[in-house]
Design a protein around this motif. Structure first.
Motif, PDB file in Angstrom:
ATOM      1  N   MET B  86       0.841  -1.196   0.000  1.00 18.46           N
ATOM      2  CA  MET B  86       0.000   0.000   0.000  1.00 18.46           C
ATOM      3  C   MET B  86       0.874   1.242   0.000  1.00 18.46           C
ATOM      4  SD  MET B  86      -3.231   0.778   2.458  1.00 18.46           S
ATOM      5  CE  MET B  86      -4.429   2.043   2.047  1.00 18.46           C
ATOM      6  N   ASN B  92       3.914   8.530   4.370  1.00 21.99           N
ATOM      7  CA  ASN B  92       3.939   7.797   5.644  1.00 21.99           C
ATOM      8  C   ASN B  92       5.232   7.015   5.873  1.00 21.99           C
ATOM      9  OD1 ASN B  92       1.433   8.860   5.847  1.00 21.99           O
ATOM     10  ND2 ASN B  92       0.324   6.939   5.719  1.00 21.99           N
ATOM     11  N   LEU B  93       6.344   7.658   5.601  1.00 22.15           N
ATOM     12  CA  LEU B  93       7.640   7.028   5.888  1.00 22.15           C
ATOM     13  C   LEU B  93       8.008   7.286   7.348  1.00 22.15           C
ATOM     14  CD1 LEU B  93       9.565   8.234   2.726  1.00 22.15           C
ATOM     15  CD2 LEU B  93       8.304   6.110   3.036  1.00 22.15           C
ATOM     16  N   PHE B 105      11.904  -2.174   6.472  1.00 19.86           N
ATOM     17  CA  PHE B 105      10.928  -2.332   7.562  1.00 19.86           C
ATOM     18  C   PHE B 105       9.912  -3.459   7.315  1.00 19.86           C
ATOM     19  CE2 PHE B 105       7.261  -0.354  10.084  1.00 19.86           C
ATOM     20  CZ  PHE B 105       7.660  -0.973  11.250  1.00 19.86           C
ATOM     21  N   PRO B 106       9.226  -3.488   6.155  1.00 16.24           N
ATOM     22  CA  PRO B 106       8.276  -4.588   5.933  1.00 16.24           C
ATOM     23  C   PRO B 106       8.956  -5.954   5.908  1.00 16.24           C
ATOM     24  CG  PRO B 106       8.534  -3.259   3.951  1.00 16.24           C
ATOM     25  CD  PRO B 106       9.196  -2.517   5.057  1.00 16.24           C
ATOM     26  N   ARG B 153       9.017   0.278  -0.589  1.00 13.01           N
ATOM     27  CA  ARG B 153       8.613  -0.350   0.662  1.00 13.01           C
ATOM     28  C   ARG B 153       7.395  -1.243   0.434  1.00 13.01           C
ATOM     29  NH1 ARG B 153       6.727   3.475   5.594  1.00 13.01           N
ATOM     30  NH2 ARG B 153       4.950   3.747   4.222  1.00 13.01           N
TER      31      ARG B 153
END
Lengths: 222, 343
Positions: B86, B92-93, B105-106, B153
């Motif tokens: 998404m 939204n970092l 991160f993911p 991401r």
């Protein structure tokens, strides 16, 4: 030179007092960080729309925080005497001051933690959720790192309040610079002692402020 | 690939119930870029959040790749989300992490081992064109670069679907185009299904295969992008088409054209997804002994080819003119409408 300017100062006693002030501040600060972050997280997570939304837990936590913040510190120490005696085994000396210091400042820091967490971008939390993050991951890898500068600057403010608390605790027997200034300075009418203790406390405050600001700036990548 | 059935989201407030998404039915094919357009408040943002249950649906079902998302428990949903990428309007970092660590991160969430993580991150950085900026913090990047990090991401765990929530709405037109190009590139290279919501028809026109128009929580019109452009049925759709094509106001301008150009034929050429005959005008002029004068028009490119109208004046021997027009009508998909015949 010190003995010329401040004839009534016992250098040995002064250093012990300074050491005790540092000792109490730092140990109390460690306790405050642990309990403050727990309280702050609990307030933030159980609030309306939070991940653990729970009206009752939120209300109860807020009530505890508000009550302990409302009690003047000097009275809190007296109130906690039985508790302190039970936990520490004595009501005198630096260690005996720790329960009161932590209970006095953790709710204050808890509120600052809550404010810091509220400042974390909701979108980032949402992004972490969209990646399938566990709540634990959201807390330790998103909420706390993203609010770190505010957590540290809040801790600096708390540390300075704590130094003030240690001086108050000193007057009723906890040791440290407050104790030294009261018993050896004020009660013997040797005001050079009071003055030097004041200078020492101001310097300690400045040191904490300086370190806190440096860390905050270093952490802030915004 | 994705089947949405009777999807509903009702927000209950003290005063009234708000139907943000109202009985939505959709089916999206694998490898498709599916656009949802609507004005703010139409419910499109809620809709995209219902797909990965960032919002819990009130009723209805969402099935992605044979997995019924709406019936998963918390833990199953977490794992399913790792396969649904998404991206967001405001990126939204995590500002506290570098580009590299944001993309990792993911992978950390999915429990990928460190070495594998690093290799994958480098691959993604190359894919989105951010080589050299690995160690920068988001604050040091431009909007477009931030969205590239967002895309990298989102792709980290090799998702089956990419959800785009107004992904270009915070970007300037030029950056928007470069991000859209990147999305098309990813769609073609990885065969990734993309669902994007937007309020800009330009985005739909440029990259989508299918479009759904949302209004008041409902899909009021849906179909191939070209069909919708060509035959917008609803008022709201026509307004969106005008965003790209400009307001028609054809009646007056045509009369003016007819009066201003007394000679020859005046013809309206309607391009609908023409891809083979991009050089139509010059071909006609070369093939037939006629002159063609472009009077007015607008052509725009969609994923299915050119779309738009041209008004041209054709001067020459009437028989040759007619042969030229017959050629256009027979050999190409361009529709011909004679506005004024030669006297």
């Amino acid at each position: 030179m010190l003995s010329n300017l401040f004839p009534n100062i016992d250098v040995q006693d002064f250093w012990v007092a300074t050491y005790e002030t540092f000792y109490m501040t730092i140990l109390a600060l460690i306790g405050t960080v642990i309990f403050g972050i727990l309280l702050g997280l609990l307030l933030y997570m159980t609030t309306k729309g939070g991940i653990w939304e729970n009206k009752y837990v939120n209300w109860a936590t807020a009530a505890v925080v508000n009550v302990f913040r409302a009690i003047p510190f000097i009275i809190l120490i007296l109130l906690l005497f039985p508790f302190t005696e039970f936990v520490v085994g004595t009501i005198r000396g630096p260690n005996a001051a720790l329960p009161a210091l932590i209970i006095g400042s953790a709710p204050f820091y808890g509120r600052l933690v809550e404010i810091a967490l509220k400042e974390v971008d909701k979108g980032v939390v949402e992004a972490a959720k969209s990646m399938g993050a566990k709540t634990r991951t959201i807390i330790f890898k998103v909420l706390l790192p993203e609010s770190m500068p505010a957590l540290v600057s809040g801790l600096t403010v708390t540390a300075i309040a704590l130094i003030g608390y240690t001086a108050m605790a000193g007057v009723i027997g906890a040791g440290g610079l407050g104790n030294y200034a009261y018993y050896f300075g004020f009660q013997r009418r040797e005001f050079d002692v009071v003055f030097l203790c004041t200078v020492a406390i101001v310097i300690i405050v400045f040191i904490f402020q300086f370190i806190g600001d440096r860390i905050t700036n270093k952490l802030d990548k915004r | 690939m994705i089947t949405i059935d009777g999807l509903r989201k009702i927000f209950t407030t003290d005063q009234q119930d708000i139907k943000a998404v109202d009985d939505l039915n959709l089916s999206i094919k694998e490898g498709e870029i599916f656009g949802v357009i609507g004005y703010s408040g139409a419910g499109k943002s809620t809709f995209v959040r219902l797909l990965n249950r960032l919002e819990e649906p009130t009723s209805g079902s969402v099935v992605i790749d044979k997995q019924e998302i709406t019936s998963l428990n918390t833990n199953e949903l977490r794992l399913a989300r790792q396969e649904i990428g998404m991206i967001f309007q405001h990126f939204n970092l995590l500002w506290s992490r570098t580009v590299k660590d944001n993309i990792a991160f993911p992978l950390e969430i999915a429990g990928v081992a460190k070495q594998e993580r690093e290799a994958r991150v480098q691959e993604l950085i190359d894919l989105v064109g951010l080589s050299g900026r690995e160690d920068a913090y988001p604050a040091q990047l431009s909007g477009g670069q931030k969205q590239r990090v967002g895309i990298a991401r989102a792709l980290a765990n090799r998702p089956k679907v990419l959800l785009c929530d107004e992904a270009t709405s915070a970007l300037d037109p030029e950056t928007t185009n470069s991000i859209l190009d990147l999305l098309v590139d990813i769609n073609q290279r990885l065969g990734l299904t993309i669902i994007l919501i937007t309020h800009e028809m330009h985005v739909i026109r440029k990259i989508c295969h299918q479009v759904a128009v949302m209004e008041n929580g409902k899909i009021v019109e849906q179909g191939d992008v070209l069909d919708v452009f060509l035959r917008p049925k609803q008022k709201v759709t026509r307004k969106f088409v005008e965003q790209v094509m400009g307001t028609p106001g054809e009646e007056e301008s045509i009369t003016e054209l007819v009066e201003a150009y007394q000679e020859g034929k005046i013809v309206k050429l309607h391009f609908v997804g023409e891809t083979a005959n991009q050089a139509l005008i010059s071909q006609l002029a070369r093939r037939f002994p006629i002159d063609i004068n472009i009077l007015q028009g607008k052509i725009t490119q969609t994923q299915a080819g050119a779309y738009g109208t041209l008004f041209v004046q054709i001067v020459g021997d009437p028989a040759e003119c007619s042969r030229a027009l017959a050629h256009v009508a027979d050999e190409t998909s361009v529709e011909v409408e004679v506005i004024r015949d030669a006297e």
